[in-house]
Design a protein around this motif. Structure first.
Motif, PDB file in Angstrom:
ATOM      1  N   ASN A 176       0.807  -1.213   0.000  1.00 35.39           N
ATOM      2  CA  ASN A 176       0.000   0.000   0.000  1.00 35.39           C
ATOM      3  C   ASN A 176       0.846   1.271   0.000  1.00 35.39           C
ATOM      4  O   ASN A 176       0.318   2.369  -0.162  1.00 35.39           O
ATOM      5  CB  ASN A 176      -0.922   0.026   1.218  1.00 35.39           C
ATOM      6  N   PHE A 177       2.145   1.127   0.172  1.00 36.02           N
ATOM      7  CA  PHE A 177       3.031   2.295   0.216  1.00 36.02           C
ATOM      8  C   PHE A 177       3.747   2.457  -1.118  1.00 36.02           C
ATOM      9  O   PHE A 177       3.760   1.558  -1.960  1.00 36.02           O
ATOM     10  CB  PHE A 177       4.058   2.139   1.348  1.00 36.02           C
ATOM     11  N   ASP A 178       4.358   3.609  -1.277  1.00 36.12           N
ATOM     12  CA  ASP A 178       5.104   3.917  -2.487  1.00 36.12           C
ATOM     13  C   ASP A 178       6.339   3.009  -2.561  1.00 36.12           C
ATOM     14  O   ASP A 178       7.133   2.953  -1.615  1.00 36.12           O
ATOM     15  CB  ASP A 178       5.528   5.382  -2.474  1.00 36.12           C
ATOM     16  N   PRO A 179       6.518   2.265  -3.666  1.00 36.63           N
ATOM     17  CA  PRO A 179       7.675   1.360  -3.762  1.00 36.63           C
ATOM     18  C   PRO A 179       9.020   2.077  -3.677  1.00 36.63           C
ATOM     19  O   PRO A 179      10.021   1.448  -3.311  1.00 36.63           O
ATOM     20  CB  PRO A 179       7.489   0.700  -5.133  1.00 36.63           C
ATOM     21  N   SER A 180       9.062   3.363  -4.018  1.00 34.63           N
ATOM     22  CA  SER A 180      10.333   4.098  -3.979  1.00 34.63           C
ATOM     23  C   SER A 180      10.643   4.670  -2.596  1.00 34.63           C
ATOM     24  O   SER A 180      11.711   5.268  -2.407  1.00 34.63           O
ATOM     25  CB  SER A 180      10.305   5.237  -5.003  1.00 34.63           C
ATOM     26  N   ASP A 181       9.744   4.495  -1.633  1.00 29.93           N
ATOM     27  CA  ASP A 181       9.988   5.005  -0.283  1.00 29.93           C
ATOM     28  C   ASP A 181      11.105   4.195   0.356  1.00 29.93           C
ATOM     29  O   ASP A 181      11.068   2.968   0.413  1.00 29.93           O
ATOM     30  CB  ASP A 181       8.702   4.896   0.539  1.00 29.93           C
ATOM     31  N   ARG A 182      12.121   4.865   0.879  1.00 24.35           N
ATOM     32  CA  ARG A 182      13.279   4.185   1.432  1.00 24.35           C
ATOM     33  C   ARG A 182      12.916   3.399   2.692  1.00 24.35           C
ATOM     34  O   ARG A 182      13.431   2.300   2.918  1.00 24.35           O
ATOM     35  CB  ARG A 182      14.378   5.192   1.746  1.00 24.35           C
ATOM     36  N   ILE A 183      12.041   3.958   3.496  1.00 26.96           N
ATOM     37  CA  ILE A 183      11.643   3.251   4.718  1.00 26.96           C
ATOM     38  C   ILE A 183      10.901   1.956   4.367  1.00 26.96           C
ATOM     39  O   ILE A 183      11.098   0.911   5.003  1.00 26.96           O
ATOM     40  CB  ILE A 183      10.771   4.163   5.600  1.00 26.96           C
ATOM     41  N   VAL A 184      10.070   2.016   3.345  1.00 25.66           N
ATOM     42  CA  VAL A 184       9.351   0.814   2.906  1.00 25.66           C
ATOM     43  C   VAL A 184      10.329  -0.213   2.343  1.00 25.66           C
ATOM     44  O   VAL A 184      10.171  -1.423   2.561  1.00 25.66           O
ATOM     45  CB  VAL A 184       8.286   1.191   1.866  1.00 25.66           C
ATOM     46  N   ILE A 185      11.342   0.261   1.627  1.00 31.10           N
ATOM     47  CA  ILE A 185      12.347  -0.670   1.096  1.00 31.10           C
ATOM     48  C   ILE A 185      13.082  -1.381   2.237  1.00 31.10           C
ATOM     49  O   ILE A 185      13.329  -2.590   2.177  1.00 31.10           O
ATOM     50  CB  ILE A 185      13.341   0.091   0.188  1.00 31.10           C
ATOM     51  N   VAL A 186      13.411  -0.610   3.284  1.00 34.16           N
ATOM     52  CA  VAL A 186      14.059  -1.235   4.449  1.00 34.16           C
ATOM     53  C   VAL A 186      13.139  -2.267   5.092  1.00 34.16           C
ATOM     54  O   VAL A 186      13.571  -3.352   5.494  1.00 34.16           O
ATOM     55  CB  VAL A 186      14.471  -0.154   5.465  1.00 34.16           C
TER      56      VAL A 186
END
Length: 214
Positions: free
Chosen positions: A23-33
């Motif tokens: 549900n979050f933006d794939p480019s968000d760094r926190i989501v990537i972590v």
């Protein structure tokens, strides 16, 4: 889990996906972590789940053989060599009281050493590797083919939840009380729970699979 689920639903409401990270933006760094950490946890948890699954899978033939030997023993039929050897060891015409601990345990250890190989042979290694690859392959294919984790949880909740929580305990209790004569209230209650939960498991699993396919 409840707090995480409620927080995810309050964020996306009706648009909440099976994996809240989607549900979050794939480019968000926190989501990537978060995705990397989730992947590492799954990679490290996989061996811990595979080990008991493999051991249980390999114990199925052993349990079937033990059950057949038990039935042969009850019917008075000859047993296999392993059970005959242990039976002869325990029924020697020598009193255990007349033996010291070294002699007794030395005899038992020598007999068990003859039954259990010291090192795994080629066939055991093939079975070990093959069963591990089979379990991992089935898990990988299922994970790739499943459209979402909700499908897996729906099927597991409608089938395995009943089996683990109600069917297996009731069946084990009936098995343990089978040698006692008469039908008391507890055994009758176990039979009622076994039949009722079995019907619920079949009906719920059928309804779940039907809703997923149609």
């Amino acid at each position: 889990f409840y707090a995480f689920g409620i927080g995810g639903y309050m964020f996306a409401h009706a648009d909440t996906k099976d994996n809240i990270l989607l549900n979050f933006d794939p480019s968000d760094r926190i989501v990537i972590v978060g995705k990397i950490g989730f992947g590492i946890s799954l990679a490290l948890a996989m061996p811990l789940v595979t080990l008991p699954a493999r051991e249980t899978f390999l114990l199925i033939p052993v349990q079937i053989s033990a059950s057949l030997d038990e039935r042969r023993k009850l019917k008075g039929l000859p047993l296999d060599d392993t059970e005959e050897g242990l039976k002869g060891l325990l029924k020697k015409n020598v009193s255990c009281a007349s033996l010291d601990s070294d002699t007794l345990f030395g005899s038992i250890n020598s007999h068990l050493s003859a039954l259990i190989p010291s090192e795994p042979d080629t066939i055991d290694q093939i079975i070990h590797v093959g069963s591990t690859l089979l379990i991992v392959s089935i898990c990988f294919i299922t994970a790739v083919a499943a459209p979402g984790v909700a499908v897996i949880w729906s099927i597991c909740g409608s089938s395995f939840a009943f089996i683990i929580g109600f069917i297996f305990p009731a069946a084990c209790y009936i098995k343990l009380r089978a040698k006692r004569k008469g039908l008391n209230k507890r055994v009758l209650g176990a039979w009622v729970m076994l039949i009722f939960t079995s019907l619920c498991a079949v009906s719920c699993t059928t309804l779940t699979v039907y809703n997923l396919l149609f």
